[in-house]
Design an enzyme around this catalytic site. Sequence first.
Site: not given
Ligand code: PLP
Length: 446
Positions: A232, A257-258, A406
């Site tokens: 991830d 989006y980050k 954070r």
């Molecule tokens: C490490 C990580 N994985 C997954 C997600 C969530 O992904 P999504 O809500 O876009 O499916 C986030 C959301 O902040 C995240 O920080």
Amino acid sequence: MNEVYARPAEYGVGSWRCRGYGELVTAVLPLDSSYAQRLDAGDPLARFRDRFARPADPSLIYLDGNSLGPLPLATQARIAEVVGTEWGHGLVRSWHSWVGLPREVGDLIGRHLIGAGPGQVLVSDSTTVNLFKLANAALDARPGRRVIVTDDDNFPTDRYVLQGIAEQRGYELRMIHTDMDLGVSEEVLAAALDREVALVSLSHVAYRSGALADMRQITRIVHDAGALMLWDLCHSAGSVPIELDASGADLAIGCTYKYLNAGPGAPAFLYVREELAYRLRQPVWGWFGQNDQFAMGPSYDPVPGIEHFSAGTPPIIGTVAVQEGTKLLAEAGIDLLRAKGIALTSYLIHLADEWLVTYGFRLASPRADARRGSHVTLYHPDAWRISQALISVGVIGDYRTPDRLRLGPVPITTRFIDVWDALDRLRQLAADETYKALPAEISRVT
Ligand SMILES: Cc1ncc(COP(=O)(O)O)c(C=O)c1O
């Protein structure tokens, strides 16, 4: 791991060098704001600040780029063009230019940000849905093995999706323990692996602490056990140079989006190593993964390669936002973004050490720069109220359970003086204890 910077082990003393940022510090780091201004004056990325929308309040400091990145002006203009002209005038005819975008933008992300050759990255769905697709595809490719491994500090959606898959299949979800501040331990992971394990899924940068995992080393440990590795990249894509192909990773997912600054709900991306992209079968048999899609054939016949991992109609407006955000990062260069990310977070940690420890704060991120992504987490028993009080004095960071503040500078826009100002406001409210007047309960909205 990409080492862009080095300094002596003795923290804060000696010289401190970042590629592109020169010699930042000699002797002890100065604490006055003129030093931050000096760093800004020499910042090779400073010109990118004007390429982003600014909040109406000029004194607002944004340190939450690891949650939602700022809006690039080019994205605003491009979306207006896509909506007004391509959709408004072109109507359905525009699908000719839109239909290839998920793969085209995937290749762009692959080339500039995550070390992936063409034909292995696709913009599609959300991170959550992509995890479901790739994890199931991986498990089908390892018949006879019935264990999925992840860690107990992985992002909630990852743990939930894997929990759901394990339950649906009657598999075991083996949860290793991870230190909340230091990140995944390679030794603990290795000890959890055996011939039953089909898939290991971990975050490259931990959402809470910012701990950065060693992708190459962990992938090797997992492959030695005969399992597939799924990363991830939500908190590392766009902030840390990633070498998916070179590290031998099998699969990856990540959001945009980050650090890619593509906006709320923009589509995510997925990576499937080329050889696997032709071999794996994903579980959502949608018509956008179908060979000769508009033949409207009677049954599913997947298109070979990465496009098989798409399912339904791609979100075009969001995808062009991913394209514009990625183009900006590519122009800045991921190595320089990483160097500035390290410089900003090291500086933040130094100020926190000097100013905040006395008020009960403690660093809750790895101190070694090579082990940290682009955000810093501080422990404080009253972190929730402090995070709210900080917003009220114009500094947007965020809170994470159980007691963490954070702070995520945005390497492409944040100035060193922003870090100085934010920490100065934080030390004042900590000293005044004004935050103690706020309600103690946690809002579920943030
Ligand atoms: C490490 C990580 N994985 C997954 C997600 C969530 O992904 P999504 O809500 O876009 O499916 C986030 C959301 O902040 C995240 O920080």
